[in-house]
Design a protein around this motif. Sequence first.
Motif, PDB file in Angstrom:
ATOM      1  N   LEU A 121      -8.293  -2.663 -20.310  1.00 21.66           N
ATOM      2  CA  LEU A 121      -6.968  -2.080 -20.531  1.00 21.66           C
ATOM      3  C   LEU A 121      -6.200  -1.784 -19.246  1.00 21.66           C
ATOM      4  O   LEU A 121      -4.970  -1.800 -19.233  1.00 21.66           O
ATOM      5  N   GLY A 122      -6.899  -1.502 -18.166  1.00 23.91           N
ATOM      6  CA  GLY A 122      -6.234  -1.329 -16.880  1.00 23.91           C
ATOM      7  C   GLY A 122      -4.998  -0.451 -16.939  1.00 23.91           C
ATOM      8  O   GLY A 122      -5.028   0.686 -17.415  1.00 23.91           O
ATOM      9  N   ALA A 123      -3.872  -1.007 -16.466  1.00 30.48           N
ATOM     10  CA  ALA A 123      -2.628  -0.241 -16.354  1.00 30.48           C
ATOM     11  C   ALA A 123      -2.108   0.254 -17.699  1.00 30.48           C
ATOM     12  O   ALA A 123      -1.318   1.211 -17.750  1.00 30.48           O
ATOM     13  N   LEU A 127     -13.646  -3.285 -25.913  1.00 27.97           N
ATOM     14  CA  LEU A 127     -13.093  -2.758 -24.665  1.00 27.97           C
ATOM     15  C   LEU A 127     -14.148  -2.865 -23.564  1.00 27.97           C
ATOM     16  O   LEU A 127     -15.318  -2.518 -23.774  1.00 27.97           O
ATOM     17  N   ILE A 128     -13.749  -3.352 -22.406  1.00 31.17           N
ATOM     18  CA  ILE A 128     -14.675  -3.507 -21.287  1.00 31.17           C
ATOM     19  C   ILE A 128     -14.065  -2.882 -20.033  1.00 31.17           C
ATOM     20  O   ILE A 128     -12.849  -2.683 -19.950  1.00 31.17           O
ATOM     21  N   ASP A 129     -14.929  -2.577 -19.043  1.00 33.70           N
ATOM     22  CA  ASP A 129     -14.424  -2.031 -17.786  1.00 33.70           C
ATOM     23  C   ASP A 129     -14.158  -3.169 -16.800  1.00 33.70           C
ATOM     24  O   ASP A 129     -14.407  -4.353 -17.080  1.00 33.70           O
ATOM     25  N   GLU A 130     -13.653  -2.817 -15.629  1.00 39.08           N
ATOM     26  CA  GLU A 130     -13.242  -3.838 -14.669  1.00 39.08           C
ATOM     27  C   GLU A 130     -14.423  -4.676 -14.188  1.00 39.08           C
ATOM     28  O   GLU A 130     -14.319  -5.895 -14.031  1.00 39.08           O
ATOM     29  N   ALA A 131     -15.582  -4.030 -13.976  1.00 35.46           N
ATOM     30  CA  ALA A 131     -16.757  -4.758 -13.506  1.00 35.46           C
ATOM     31  C   ALA A 131     -17.208  -5.789 -14.539  1.00 35.46           C
ATOM     32  O   ALA A 131     -17.534  -6.938 -14.201  1.00 35.46           O
ATOM     33  N   ARG A 132     -17.226  -5.390 -15.801  1.00 34.52           N
ATOM     34  CA  ARG A 132     -17.610  -6.306 -16.881  1.00 34.52           C
ATOM     35  C   ARG A 132     -16.596  -7.445 -16.993  1.00 34.52           C
ATOM     36  O   ARG A 132     -16.951  -8.596 -17.213  1.00 34.52           O
ATOM     37  N   ALA A 133     -15.310  -7.120 -16.825  1.00 37.75           N
ATOM     38  CA  ALA A 133     -14.271  -8.152 -16.890  1.00 37.75           C
ATOM     39  C   ALA A 133     -14.491  -9.205 -15.807  1.00 37.75           C
ATOM     40  O   ALA A 133     -14.362 -10.409 -16.057  1.00 37.75           O
TER      41      ALA A 133
END
Length: 325
Positions: A133-135, A39-45
């Motif tokens: 995972l976002g939304a 699992l990654i956050d938006e910045a990492r994505a």
Amino acid sequence: MTSAAFDVLGIGNAIVDVISHADDAFLVKHALNKGGMTLIDEARAESLYASMAPAVEISGGSCGNTMAGVASFGGKGAYIGKVRNDQLGAVFAHDLRATGVAFDTPVATAGPATARCLILVTPDAQRTMNTYLGACTGLGPADIDPRLVGAAQVTYVEGYLWDAPEAKKAVLKAFDAAHAAGRLVSITLSDAFCVDRYREEFRVLIRDKVDILFGNESEIKSLYQVRSFEAAVEATRKEAKVAALTRSEKGSVVIKGGETHAVPAAPVAKVVDTTGAGDLYAAGFLHGFTRGKPLAECARLGGIAAAEIISHVGARPEKPLRELV
């Protein structure tokens, strides 16, 4: 089973896959967990996407892939998952509906963007997944319609949903609604690292609520913390009602009480990308199961679907699976 509007209702993380090829050095450079899902956050994505080679965007998500497979066999499917009202959300909804799967979950109009999974495929056809995972994290009990659950023979969910607390509540609500309607529930363990995170919860679920369990060799060994597949089979037999366990080129083993059905893998000319193999195996198995086929035949159908999916890039069928049976 009594008459149902749908064969399978899937509940999962609605994700668009972004697939690119990479070598092992790339994985090492970016500290990626080969063969697993992180699992990654938006910045990492965004930073990882910027480093990837040219990519192909294909609607995915483990359970979404399974439902596309059910439809490709000619089965009747419905799906519950959360997307945002953005470009990727529209792509996901269009792609799934185009397969013939009913998808009517209300879209999110605020909050995180639609989820995406950055997948690196190495020359050995292993896929390394990095998921924002976002939304998806907005999926909750309010998105579960007990009438829809009751209209499906089997409600099928992915273990990945345990990574979002509200999604877990949604699954438990759906499981209770299914059993109240006299229907069955099924779960896939999803990933050995996912099992590590929720081992005890999964074991309680399997004992108390799950009717059909899916897992691969590494996942089931992780679940029972044993070294051999044979030990994992015996541990599974004591807790699961029906379990379908996949072993890549060794095929699969289906367990029900004292029954054991070992089914060889379907032939594949060349393995290109293993993304979605387990998802499509579940599609074939559930298609057979909801039509009353013997367990060994369900496993054979699963193997046919898995063989098709690993012969090309992407985790949705390129050929109608009903034509391969």
